[in-house]
Design a protein around this motif. Structure first.
Motif, PDB file in Angstrom:
ATOM      1  N   ILE A  95      81.125  70.582  58.133  1.00  0.00           N
ATOM      2  CA  ILE A  95      80.045  69.599  58.290  1.00  0.00           C
ATOM      3  C   ILE A  95      80.551  68.226  58.712  1.00  0.00           C
ATOM      4  O   ILE A  95      79.749  67.371  59.110  1.00  0.00           O
ATOM      5  CB  ILE A  95      79.226  69.472  56.993  1.00  0.00           C
ATOM      6  CG1 ILE A  95      80.095  68.922  55.857  1.00  0.00           C
ATOM      7  CG2 ILE A  95      78.606  70.804  56.613  1.00  0.00           C
ATOM      8  CD1 ILE A  95      79.332  68.665  54.580  1.00  0.00           C
ATOM      9  N   LEU A  96      81.874  67.991  58.657  1.00  0.00           N
ATOM     10  CA  LEU A  96      82.425  66.685  59.018  1.00  0.00           C
ATOM     11  C   LEU A  96      83.269  66.734  60.285  1.00  0.00           C
ATOM     12  O   LEU A  96      84.035  65.812  60.558  1.00  0.00           O
ATOM     13  CB  LEU A  96      83.262  66.124  57.866  1.00  0.00           C
ATOM     14  CG  LEU A  96      82.551  65.957  56.525  1.00  0.00           C
ATOM     15  CD1 LEU A  96      83.491  65.351  55.497  1.00  0.00           C
ATOM     16  CD2 LEU A  96      81.296  65.102  56.676  1.00  0.00           C
ATOM     17  N   ALA A  97      83.125  67.795  61.075  1.00  0.00           N
ATOM     18  CA  ALA A  97      83.885  67.891  62.324  1.00  0.00           C
ATOM     19  C   ALA A  97      83.512  66.781  63.299  1.00  0.00           C
ATOM     20  O   ALA A  97      84.304  66.415  64.170  1.00  0.00           O
ATOM     21  CB  ALA A  97      83.654  69.254  62.967  1.00  0.00           C
ATOM     22  N   PHE A  98      82.314  66.211  63.156  1.00  0.00           N
ATOM     23  CA  PHE A  98      81.867  65.168  64.080  1.00  0.00           C
ATOM     24  C   PHE A  98      82.727  63.913  63.997  1.00  0.00           C
ATOM     25  O   PHE A  98      82.735  63.097  64.924  1.00  0.00           O
ATOM     26  CB  PHE A  98      80.410  64.806  63.786  1.00  0.00           C
ATOM     27  CG  PHE A  98      80.193  64.122  62.464  1.00  0.00           C
ATOM     28  CD1 PHE A  98      80.242  62.748  62.348  1.00  0.00           C
ATOM     29  CD2 PHE A  98      79.929  64.869  61.329  1.00  0.00           C
ATOM     30  CE1 PHE A  98      80.042  62.118  61.128  1.00  0.00           C
ATOM     31  CE2 PHE A  98      79.727  64.258  60.103  1.00  0.00           C
ATOM     32  CZ  PHE A  98      79.780  62.878  60.008  1.00  0.00           C
ATOM     33  N   THR A  99      83.470  63.721  62.903  1.00  0.00           N
ATOM     34  CA  THR A  99      84.273  62.498  62.748  1.00  0.00           C
ATOM     35  C   THR A  99      85.418  62.425  63.746  1.00  0.00           C
ATOM     36  O   THR A  99      86.008  61.354  63.923  1.00  0.00           O
ATOM     37  CB  THR A  99      84.837  62.418  61.322  1.00  0.00           C
ATOM     38  OG1 THR A  99      85.599  63.606  61.043  1.00  0.00           O
ATOM     39  CG2 THR A  99      83.714  62.310  60.300  1.00  0.00           C
ATOM     40  N   TRP A 130      77.769  60.650  66.994  1.00  0.00           N
ATOM     41  CA  TRP A 130      77.690  61.330  65.705  1.00  0.00           C
ATOM     42  C   TRP A 130      76.305  61.889  65.429  1.00  0.00           C
ATOM     43  O   TRP A 130      76.155  63.046  65.058  1.00  0.00           O
ATOM     44  CB  TRP A 130      78.097  60.378  64.577  1.00  0.00           C
ATOM     45  CG  TRP A 130      79.569  60.155  64.503  1.00  0.00           C
ATOM     46  CD1 TRP A 130      80.511  60.622  65.375  1.00  0.00           C
ATOM     47  CD2 TRP A 130      80.278  59.417  63.507  1.00  0.00           C
ATOM     48  NE1 TRP A 130      81.759  60.225  64.990  1.00  0.00           N
ATOM     49  CE2 TRP A 130      81.665  59.485  63.850  1.00  0.00           C
ATOM     50  CE3 TRP A 130      79.904  58.708  62.378  1.00  0.00           C
ATOM     51  CZ2 TRP A 130      82.640  58.862  63.081  1.00  0.00           C
ATOM     52  CZ3 TRP A 130      80.868  58.089  61.602  1.00  0.00           C
ATOM     53  CH2 TRP A 130      82.225  58.162  61.952  1.00  0.00           C
ATOM     54  N   ARG A 131      75.279  61.049  65.592  1.00  0.00           N
ATOM     55  CA  ARG A 131      73.930  61.484  65.227  1.00  0.00           C
ATOM     56  C   ARG A 131      73.486  62.680  66.069  1.00  0.00           C
ATOM     57  O   ARG A 131      72.894  63.633  65.552  1.00  0.00           O
ATOM     58  CB  ARG A 131      72.936  60.333  65.382  1.00  0.00           C
ATOM     59  CG  ARG A 131      71.501  60.702  64.996  1.00  0.00           C
ATOM     60  CD  ARG A 131      70.606  59.482  65.012  1.00  0.00           C
ATOM     61  NE  ARG A 131      71.021  58.518  64.013  1.00  0.00           N
ATOM     62  CZ  ARG A 131      70.665  58.566  62.728  1.00  0.00           C
ATOM     63  NH1 ARG A 131      69.907  59.570  62.299  1.00  0.00           N
ATOM     64  NH2 ARG A 131      71.071  57.662  61.891  1.00  0.00           N
ATOM     65  N   GLN A 132      73.776  62.658  67.376  1.00  0.00           N
ATOM     66  CA  GLN A 132      73.388  63.788  68.224  1.00  0.00           C
ATOM     67  C   GLN A 132      74.130  65.065  67.840  1.00  0.00           C
ATOM     68  O   GLN A 132      73.583  66.152  67.950  1.00  0.00           O
ATOM     69  CB  GLN A 132      73.657  63.472  69.701  1.00  0.00           C
ATOM     70  CG  GLN A 132      72.749  62.396  70.272  1.00  0.00           C
ATOM     71  CD  GLN A 132      73.424  61.042  70.251  1.00  0.00           C
ATOM     72  OE1 GLN A 132      74.157  60.723  69.324  1.00  0.00           O
ATOM     73  NE2 GLN A 132      73.159  60.230  71.257  1.00  0.00           N
ATOM     74  N   ILE A 133      75.367  64.927  67.356  1.00  0.00           N
ATOM     75  CA  ILE A 133      76.178  66.101  67.053  1.00  0.00           C
ATOM     76  C   ILE A 133      75.712  66.788  65.786  1.00  0.00           C
ATOM     77  O   ILE A 133      75.335  67.954  65.783  1.00  0.00           O
ATOM     78  CB  ILE A 133      77.666  65.710  66.924  1.00  0.00           C
ATOM     79  CG1 ILE A 133      78.215  65.277  68.287  1.00  0.00           C
ATOM     80  CG2 ILE A 133      78.476  66.877  66.385  1.00  0.00           C
ATOM     81  CD1 ILE A 133      79.621  64.706  68.225  1.00  0.00           C
ATOM     82  N   TRP A 134      75.701  66.066  64.652  1.00  0.00           N
ATOM     83  CA  TRP A 134      75.429  66.760  63.402  1.00  0.00           C
ATOM     84  C   TRP A 134      73.954  66.997  63.144  1.00  0.00           C
ATOM     85  O   TRP A 134      73.569  67.849  62.355  1.00  0.00           O
ATOM     86  CB  TRP A 134      76.064  66.056  62.204  1.00  0.00           C
ATOM     87  CG  TRP A 134      75.825  64.583  62.028  1.00  0.00           C
ATOM     88  CD1 TRP A 134      76.752  63.597  62.145  1.00  0.00           C
ATOM     89  CD2 TRP A 134      74.610  63.908  61.650  1.00  0.00           C
ATOM     90  NE1 TRP A 134      76.209  62.364  61.882  1.00  0.00           N
ATOM     91  CE2 TRP A 134      74.889  62.524  61.575  1.00  0.00           C
ATOM     92  CE3 TRP A 134      73.309  64.329  61.379  1.00  0.00           C
ATOM     93  CZ2 TRP A 134      73.926  61.573  61.238  1.00  0.00           C
ATOM     94  CZ3 TRP A 134      72.345  63.385  61.048  1.00  0.00           C
ATOM     95  CH2 TRP A 134      72.654  62.029  60.986  1.00  0.00           C
ATOM     96  N   VAL A 173      80.850  72.719  69.510  1.00  0.00           N
ATOM     97  CA  VAL A 173      79.628  73.529  69.448  1.00  0.00           C
ATOM     98  C   VAL A 173      78.998  73.308  68.083  1.00  0.00           C
ATOM     99  O   VAL A 173      79.655  73.472  67.046  1.00  0.00           O
ATOM    100  CB  VAL A 173      79.923  75.027  69.652  1.00  0.00           C
ATOM    101  CG1 VAL A 173      78.621  75.826  69.669  1.00  0.00           C
ATOM    102  CG2 VAL A 173      80.700  75.256  70.930  1.00  0.00           C
ATOM    103  N   THR A 174      77.710  72.932  68.062  1.00  0.00           N
ATOM    104  CA  THR A 174      76.980  72.709  66.820  1.00  0.00           C
ATOM    105  C   THR A 174      76.027  73.865  66.581  1.00  0.00           C
ATOM    106  O   THR A 174      75.249  74.216  67.470  1.00  0.00           O
ATOM    107  CB  THR A 174      76.196  71.385  66.876  1.00  0.00           C
ATOM    108  OG1 THR A 174      77.105  70.313  67.127  1.00  0.00           O
ATOM    109  CG2 THR A 174      75.458  71.134  65.579  1.00  0.00           C
ATOM    110  N   SER A 223      85.865  73.045  69.118  1.00  0.00           N
ATOM    111  CA  SER A 223      85.638  72.935  67.683  1.00  0.00           C
ATOM    112  C   SER A 223      84.182  73.305  67.387  1.00  0.00           C
ATOM    113  O   SER A 223      83.365  73.431  68.303  1.00  0.00           O
ATOM    114  CB  SER A 223      85.917  71.509  67.207  1.00  0.00           C
ATOM    115  OG  SER A 223      87.214  71.105  67.568  1.00  0.00           O
ATOM    116  N   TRP A 224      83.882  73.461  66.094  1.00  0.00           N
ATOM    117  CA  TRP A 224      82.489  73.742  65.757  1.00  0.00           C
ATOM    118  C   TRP A 224      82.040  72.862  64.613  1.00  0.00           C
ATOM    119  O   TRP A 224      82.789  72.553  63.706  1.00  0.00           O
ATOM    120  CB  TRP A 224      82.280  75.212  65.445  1.00  0.00           C
ATOM    121  CG  TRP A 224      82.699  75.676  64.074  1.00  0.00           C
ATOM    122  CD1 TRP A 224      83.960  75.905  63.651  1.00  0.00           C
ATOM    123  CD2 TRP A 224      81.837  75.980  62.983  1.00  0.00           C
ATOM    124  NE1 TRP A 224      83.951  76.330  62.359  1.00  0.00           N
ATOM    125  CE2 TRP A 224      82.660  76.395  61.910  1.00  0.00           C
ATOM    126  CE3 TRP A 224      80.460  75.961  62.792  1.00  0.00           C
ATOM    127  CZ2 TRP A 224      82.153  76.776  60.678  1.00  0.00           C
ATOM    128  CZ3 TRP A 224      79.939  76.336  61.564  1.00  0.00           C
ATOM    129  CH2 TRP A 224      80.784  76.735  60.531  1.00  0.00           C
TER     130      TRP A 224
END
Length: 388
Positions: free
Chosen positions: A293-297, A304-308, A203-204, A223-224
């Motif tokens: 801020i780095l959960a997308f990794t 990645w781009r869509q997530i963060w 969840v972002t 995760s968030w």
């Protein structure tokens, strides 16, 4: 919808001709209704059969809507679309309707006609979420002004967007909360789960009060990821104005790395450099927020781009703001739900026929990775005694 609005307008004008509303006893009445006659109306939305009011004495014909020889709409569809779906205030609606030759509509009549959208919006908000799993979800809140109890108060409009099992973006829900707190978010996500929201892995959202706890309570295992756009705004408050551009450029290099190891290494280098140049507050802020801020990794690189970036939610917020700013202060809470709900329903339909936001192959890889991780966590404890 077009038929409903057209018939409401004709009914309102017929009431003015009669001198009193339909079915009301009044000494000012000069005429009475006498049923309806059907007339075909050819529009860009298709052919519509309208019920035109008839009068006992004389006749009524809506020359502002129908031409005696050519049965086609003039500016009515544009007026209806602009007024009720694009967020034009009721005062401006009167001016738009006057261009069609009607000068007798009041703000209350305009609001009554707008209320006919409530059924459509209610069905949209309560529809089942059966396109699970929704691997990725974005959540945000917008502050709106509304009149309540003789004063103007701020309320939170809670929104959620997700990517369904077909890779398309989908509006999951919209609701209002008196305050943007844990109780409001918890009730919102519980309603989404009750409608079928499941399979959420990430969840972002921004660092809203109580939202992390609400997600943990309703979406176990998810995760968030903190929205990069919102985080950069928060970080800029810790940096002097003269250094904000430099710090923003450095932070962007973190997200431009090709793999997770280099992302975390670059984050460490940026934090160390900020300490070296004396920006202690910014360095500590960035260091503390690393996991958020780095959960997308932990997810596929092509996501990645869509997530963060929180792209679908941010663009949607801008469009909602553009249309609600016209209204300014809403008269009631249902009027907010009506306007925002109609806008979201329109956007939902556009996303349903647009190209996929994420490919099915990449979504399958994400779900498989999560499944393998869960299986490994279950097997590892059983192996520990043997390893020891």
């Amino acid at each position: 919808m077009v038929r409903s609005f057209a018939e409401e307008l004709m009914s309102a004008e017929a009431d003015v001709v009669c001198g009193a509303p339909y079915g009301e006893v009044s000494p000012d009445r000069v005429n009475r209704r006498n049923g309806y006659r059907t007339r075909r109306w050819d529009t860009r939305a298709g052919s519509i059969d309208l019920r035109i009011p008839k009068l006992r004495a004389g006749s009524y014909f809506p020359d502002w809507l129908l031409d005696a020889r050519r049965r086609s709409e003039r500016a009515f569809i544009q007026v209806v679309s602009e007024a009720y779906v694009r967020g034009v205030s009721t005062r401006r609606v009167e001016g738009l309707v006057e261009t069609l030759g009607i000068s007798s509509l009041s703000k209350s009549q305009v609001s009554e006609m707008a209320a006919s959208l409530d059924e459509v919006v209610t069905d949209f908000r309560n529809r089942p979420l059966d396109a699970d799993p929704y691997t990725y979800v974005w959540a945000d809140a917008l502050t709106m002004k509304v009149r309540e109890g003789g004063r103007i108060v701020n309320i939170a409009c809670l929104l959620a967007v997700g990517v369904n099992n077909e890779g398309h973006r989908e509006i999951l829900g919209v609701d209002l909360a008196t305050a943007e707190d844990g109780a409001g978010w918890l009730a919102f996500f519980r309603s989404l789960v009750a409608r079928g929201l499941s399979g959420v892995q990430l969840v972002t959202f921004d660092d809203h009060a109580g939202l992390v706890d609400a997600i943990a309570a309703t979406l176990p295992g998810a995760s968030w990821q903190r929205c990069r756009t919102h985080y950069m705004r928060n970080l800029s408050t810790k940096v002097p104005k003269t250094s904000q551009s430099m710090v923003a450029t450095m932070v962007r290099t973190i997200f431009a790395q090709p793999d997770p190891e280099q992302v975390w290494a670059q984050h460490r280098r940026v934090v160390d450099h900020l300490f070296e140049v004396g920006l202690v507050d910014a360095a500590e802020h960035l260091d503390t927020a690393a996991a958020d801020i780095l959960a997308f990794t932990g997810f596929p690189k092509n996501h990645w781009r869509q997530i963060w970036s929180n792209n679908p939610q941010e663009r949607l917020n801008k469009e909602i703001r553009r249309r609600t700013n016209v209204v300014g202060i809403f008269p009631t809470r249902p009027s907010i739900v009506r306007l925002v709900g109609a806008l979201l329903a329109e956007q939902h339909d556009e996303w349903a026929i647009a190209r996929r936001y994420m490919s099915l192959e990449s979504l399958s890889q994400t779900r498989l990775r999560v499944l393998e991780t869960d299986q490994l966590e279950e097997v590892t404890p059983a192996l520990e005694p043997a390893i020891g």
